[in-house]
Design a protein around this motif. Sequence first.
Motif, PDB file in Angstrom:
ATOM      1  N   GLY A  38      39.099  50.177  41.278  1.00 40.01           N
ATOM      2  CA  GLY A  38      39.370  48.981  40.834  1.00 40.01           C
ATOM      3  C   GLY A  38      40.694  48.350  41.388  1.00 40.01           C
ATOM      4  N   TYR A  39      40.861  47.171  41.193  1.00 39.95           N
ATOM      5  CA  TYR A  39      42.401  46.781  41.864  1.00 39.95           C
ATOM      6  C   TYR A  39      42.677  45.250  41.200  1.00 39.95           C
ATOM      7  CZ  TYR A  39      40.325  43.424  45.133  1.00 39.95           C
ATOM      8  OH  TYR A  39      39.561  42.524  45.979  1.00 39.95           O
ATOM      9  N   ILE A  40      43.987  44.961  41.423  1.00 40.25           N
ATOM     10  CA  ILE A  40      44.454  43.563  41.033  1.00 40.25           C
ATOM     11  C   ILE A  40      45.442  43.413  42.164  1.00 40.25           C
ATOM     12  CG2 ILE A  40      45.693  42.055  39.665  1.00 40.25           C
ATOM     13  CD1 ILE A  40      44.142  42.886  37.193  1.00 40.25           C
ATOM     14  N   ILE A  41      45.453  42.313  42.918  1.00 38.21           N
ATOM     15  CA  ILE A  41      46.585  41.909  43.525  1.00 38.21           C
ATOM     16  C   ILE A  41      47.305  40.896  42.605  1.00 38.21           C
ATOM     17  CG2 ILE A  41      47.471  40.683  45.362  1.00 38.21           C
ATOM     18  CD1 ILE A  41      44.955  41.862  47.074  1.00 38.21           C
ATOM     19  N   PHE A  42      48.690  41.080  42.288  1.00 38.07           N
ATOM     20  CA  PHE A  42      49.182  40.342  41.045  1.00 38.07           C
ATOM     21  C   PHE A  42      49.520  38.914  41.569  1.00 38.07           C
ATOM     22  CE2 PHE A  42      50.378  44.665  39.567  1.00 38.07           C
ATOM     23  CZ  PHE A  42      49.658  44.717  38.586  1.00 38.07           C
ATOM     24  N   LEU A  43      49.989  38.569  42.662  1.00 39.12           N
ATOM     25  CA  LEU A  43      50.475  37.399  43.232  1.00 39.12           C
ATOM     26  C   LEU A  43      49.050  36.286  43.386  1.00 39.12           C
ATOM     27  CD1 LEU A  43      52.656  35.477  43.883  1.00 39.12           C
ATOM     28  CD2 LEU A  43      52.210  36.491  46.466  1.00 39.12           C
ATOM     29  N   SER A  44      47.967  36.796  43.910  1.00 32.58           N
ATOM     30  CA  SER A  44      47.080  36.006  44.031  1.00 32.58           C
ATOM     31  C   SER A  44      45.802  36.177  42.945  1.00 32.58           C
ATOM     32  CB  SER A  44      46.295  36.345  45.426  1.00 32.58           C
ATOM     33  OG  SER A  44      45.439  37.707  45.269  1.00 32.58           O
ATOM     34  N   GLY A  45      45.960  36.952  42.062  1.00 29.54           N
ATOM     35  CA  GLY A  45      44.949  37.215  41.080  1.00 29.54           C
ATOM     36  C   GLY A  45      43.665  37.888  41.500  1.00 29.54           C
ATOM     37  N   GLU A  46      43.610  38.017  42.764  1.00 36.02           N
ATOM     38  CA  GLU A  46      42.281  38.954  43.517  1.00 36.02           C
ATOM     39  C   GLU A  46      42.214  40.008  42.616  1.00 36.02           C
ATOM     40  OE1 GLU A  46      40.839  40.979  47.428  1.00 36.02           O
ATOM     41  OE2 GLU A  46      42.067  39.198  47.698  1.00 36.02           O
ATOM     42  N   SER A  47      40.777  40.432  42.481  1.00 35.26           N
ATOM     43  CA  SER A  47      40.657  41.667  41.454  1.00 35.26           C
ATOM     44  C   SER A  47      39.039  42.168  41.707  1.00 35.26           C
ATOM     45  CB  SER A  47      41.076  41.483  40.258  1.00 35.26           C
ATOM     46  OG  SER A  47      40.063  40.760  39.611  1.00 35.26           O
ATOM     47  N   SER A  48      39.113  43.424  41.425  1.00 38.41           N
ATOM     48  CA  SER A  48      37.756  44.034  41.308  1.00 38.41           C
ATOM     49  C   SER A  48      37.808  44.897  40.160  1.00 38.41           C
ATOM     50  CB  SER A  48      37.377  44.752  42.473  1.00 38.41           C
ATOM     51  OG  SER A  48      36.176  45.566  42.359  1.00 38.41           O
ATOM     52  N   ASP A  62      53.211  45.081  43.883  1.00 30.49           N
ATOM     53  CA  ASP A  62      52.591  43.694  44.091  1.00 30.49           C
ATOM     54  C   ASP A  62      50.888  43.839  43.821  1.00 30.49           C
ATOM     55  OD1 ASP A  62      54.544  42.493  45.731  1.00 30.49           O
ATOM     56  OD2 ASP A  62      54.220  44.204  47.003  1.00 30.49           O
ATOM     57  N   ALA A  63      50.461  45.050  43.617  1.00 30.34           N
ATOM     58  CA  ALA A  63      49.040  45.592  43.194  1.00 30.34           C
ATOM     59  C   ALA A  63      48.944  46.691  42.596  1.00 30.34           C
ATOM     60  CB  ALA A  63      48.363  45.378  44.567  1.00 30.34           C
ATOM     61  N   VAL A  64      47.875  47.080  41.880  1.00 28.15           N
ATOM     62  CA  VAL A  64      47.585  48.193  41.267  1.00 28.15           C
ATOM     63  C   VAL A  64      46.232  48.661  41.470  1.00 28.15           C
ATOM     64  CG1 VAL A  64      47.067  46.970  39.033  1.00 28.15           C
ATOM     65  CG2 VAL A  64      47.696  49.433  39.241  1.00 28.15           C
ATOM     66  N   ILE A  65      45.959  49.954  41.715  1.00 29.01           N
ATOM     67  CA  ILE A  65      44.495  50.407  41.982  1.00 29.01           C
ATOM     68  C   ILE A  65      44.328  51.566  41.024  1.00 29.01           C
ATOM     69  CG2 ILE A  65      44.421  49.604  44.219  1.00 29.01           C
ATOM     70  CD1 ILE A  65      44.797  52.836  45.156  1.00 29.01           C
ATOM     71  N   TRP A  66      42.972  51.864  40.545  1.00 32.50           N
ATOM     72  CA  TRP A  66      42.573  52.732  39.839  1.00 32.50           C
ATOM     73  C   TRP A  66      41.080  53.320  39.942  1.00 32.50           C
ATOM     74  CZ3 TRP A  66      43.166  47.820  38.569  1.00 32.50           C
ATOM     75  CH2 TRP A  66      42.096  47.416  37.817  1.00 32.50           C
ATOM     76  N   THR A  67      40.737  54.378  39.449  1.00 32.07           N
ATOM     77  CA  THR A  67      39.267  54.763  39.645  1.00 32.07           C
ATOM     78  C   THR A  67      38.553  54.180  38.328  1.00 32.07           C
ATOM     79  OG1 THR A  67      40.094  56.887  40.408  1.00 32.07           O
ATOM     80  CG2 THR A  67      37.957  56.911  39.504  1.00 32.07           C
ATOM     81  N   ASP A  68      37.712  53.310  38.677  1.00 31.76           N
ATOM     82  CA  ASP A  68      36.980  52.446  37.810  1.00 31.76           C
ATOM     83  C   ASP A  68      35.478  52.976  37.449  1.00 31.76           C
ATOM     84  OD1 ASP A  68      36.606  50.489  35.920  1.00 31.76           O
ATOM     85  OD2 ASP A  68      36.527  48.725  37.532  1.00 31.76           O
TER      86      ASP A  68
END
Length: 186
Positions: A88-98, A120-126
């Motif tokens: 999983g991820y979120i890119i904070f500035l654009s709001g793009e995520s999975s 700027d972004a965060v990822i994790w095992t989803d």
Amino acid sequence: MVIAILGWGSLIWNIGDLKIREESWNTDGPNFPIEFARISNGNRLTLVIRPDFDPVQTLYATSQFDTIQQARKNLQERENSPNIDSIGYIIFLSGESSIRRISDQLTNELNQWSLSKNYDAVIWTDLGPNFSDKSGTQFNIGNITSFLNSLSPADYQSAKEYILNTPAQIQTRFRNEIELFLNSRS
């Protein structure tokens, strides 16, 4: 792009080929509902995001990669996952995520957490829970201990090692009871 990697399980004590900048994990990560609710390779009972469970404070480190694609691929390889969508991820500035699980709750928590961080972004095992599917029983402490009791000696040792190596701050709803069971059986 500066990318945080969240962790709560074996990533913390066995980074493998995961490329991080720090020598140790930061302990003030966002709160996720985590529990020992997944039966993974070797019949290990592993920690995953489980909706409606108690939030615990995760850990985080900084990826050596500066693109979301590279960082996700690196974590995917470390987790030995065949599917990039398990990261999983979120890119904070654009709001793009999975986000595969409880997306509104996680999005709100991550956005709030990011306000005090310089990522700027965060990822994790989803990955999600699969205990009931794999064991054929309801997910509760009685069935968890029965599952652990049914393991071969090698699988039991692997499961025990994972649980006991979990960082102390990851205090899930069932952790104390699972550890009491493991210590009583030893």
